[in-house]
Design an enzyme around this catalytic site. Sequence first.
Site, mmCIF file in Angstrom:
data_model
loop_
_atom_site.group_PDB
_atom_site.id
_atom_site.type_symbol
_atom_site.label_atom_id
_atom_site.label_comp_id
_atom_site.label_asym_id
_atom_site.label_seq_id
_atom_site.Cartn_x
_atom_site.Cartn_y
_atom_site.Cartn_z
ATOM 1 N N ASP A 165 -8.022 3.318 -2.487
ATOM 2 C CA ASP A 165 -9.218 2.988 -1.707
ATOM 3 C C ASP A 165 -8.908 2.354 -0.364
ATOM 4 O O ASP A 165 -9.773 1.714 0.215
ATOM 5 C CB ASP A 165 -10.123 2.061 -2.521
ATOM 6 C CG ASP A 165 -9.474 0.715 -2.797
ATOM 7 O OD1 ASP A 165 -8.248 0.615 -2.677
ATOM 8 O OD2 ASP A 165 -10.216 -0.237 -3.114
ATOM 9 N N GLU A 166 -7.694 2.521 0.137
ATOM 10 C CA GLU A 166 -7.440 1.979 1.466
ATOM 11 C C GLU A 166 -6.325 2.707 2.185
ATOM 12 O O GLU A 166 -5.441 3.299 1.571
ATOM 13 C CB GLU A 166 -7.150 0.474 1.420
ATOM 14 C CG GLU A 166 -5.999 0.076 0.561
ATOM 15 C CD GLU A 166 -5.787 -1.443 0.608
ATOM 16 O OE1 GLU A 166 -5.356 -1.950 1.658
ATOM 17 O OE2 GLU A 166 -6.050 -2.107 -0.405
ATOM 18 N N ASP B 208 -11.092 0.455 4.279
ATOM 19 C CA ASP B 208 -11.136 -0.014 2.892
ATOM 20 C C ASP B 208 -12.500 0.350 2.297
ATOM 21 O O ASP B 208 -13.537 -0.090 2.780
ATOM 22 C CB ASP B 208 -10.917 -1.535 2.876
ATOM 23 C CG ASP B 208 -10.628 -2.068 1.491
ATOM 24 O OD1 ASP B 208 -9.557 -2.667 1.310
ATOM 25 O OD2 ASP B 208 -11.485 -1.898 0.601
#
Length: 338
Positions: free
Chosen positions: A108-109, A10
């Site tokens: 974003d992960e 993350d």
Amino acid sequence: MAAPWVLHVDLDQFIAAVEVLRRPGLVGLPVVVGGRGDPTERGVVATASYAAREHGIRSGMPLRTAVKRCPDAVFLPADNPAYDVASAGVMDALRALPGVVVEVMGWDEAFLGVDTDDPEAFAAHVQAQVYAATSLRCTVGIGDNLLRAKIATGFGKPAGVFRLTRGNWFAVMGDRPTRALWGVGVKTARKLADRGLHTVADLAAADPAALAADLGPARGPYHVQLGRGIGRERVDGTPWVPRSHGRETTFQADLEDWADVRTEVAGLARTVAGELAGRPARRVGVTVRFVPFTTRTRSATLPAPTLDADVLAAAAAGVLDRFPTRRAVRLVGVRAEF
DNA sequence: TCTGGGGTCCTAGGACCC
DNA sequence: TCTGGGGTCCTAGGACCC
């Protein structure tokens, strides 16, 4: 022999970090990204830098609230294409790692599936490789399934590593509120509390059949599993197939005239049609948010799947006509389902 | 605190068919 | 005349996540 692990990667304050990378003068300052970058407009915070968070600014907060909490913050417009590029760089770096399966969860992960005897060492390697490729920092959660890896990340922020498995699940999570679980929101937490289920340990000990009556035949038992930290163990690297694509717009000034609502819906339908990327729409849905905030949806299955902008616009107009009220409108949306 | 925009999945009721 | 149970599709809304 190496054991299978799930890692959840993350990026730290991803959107703000991308903005700071191209504006080095912003390092360490309170930076708030969201909307068109004008905190006097309707819009919410997409990401706040850690300096901005110290002033109580959070994702999802109205920009108008954020500017009251920190008048000196730097407000920037969301630049989605830039985040697409940065995200692709991160995912490429992850896929370049030897022996990993990558399941992308958003800008974003991502989850990584990897066989290793030393997941902490592997996590540190992941962080180093992502930083080398993109100059972005990330946190890594280590788990024996996706649920635990995902929750572990929260304990590793920022830029750290944390391991959560069946071995320490109840020691770490047992006394925390059910809301701390990935998949339990405010509404469900409230329902559970009404049943006397306040903590993760409470939920883990609950009767699945009893919860089925409250939450539904699938959701009830599923939530008991959540409380026990049980979830999917296999990371799935097959490419994502989108189920739908849509666009919506909140107006800076409410639309009082239904003719304007019609025009906006037709325009959104044409935009969506132009973004179908060869996937014909089978259904079309229209969302209308009335003043002050009542949201209604209508949808229809198309006579035949289509890529045609005129057909989609006409269908959306037909769906809009079925809305019974004609009050002032603050948002409209059009969504195509495949 | 006057509340974005992009999605996913589940639920429940009714229609319809056999 | 009154009536069953199962399956599937459609639709609206709820809840959640990033």
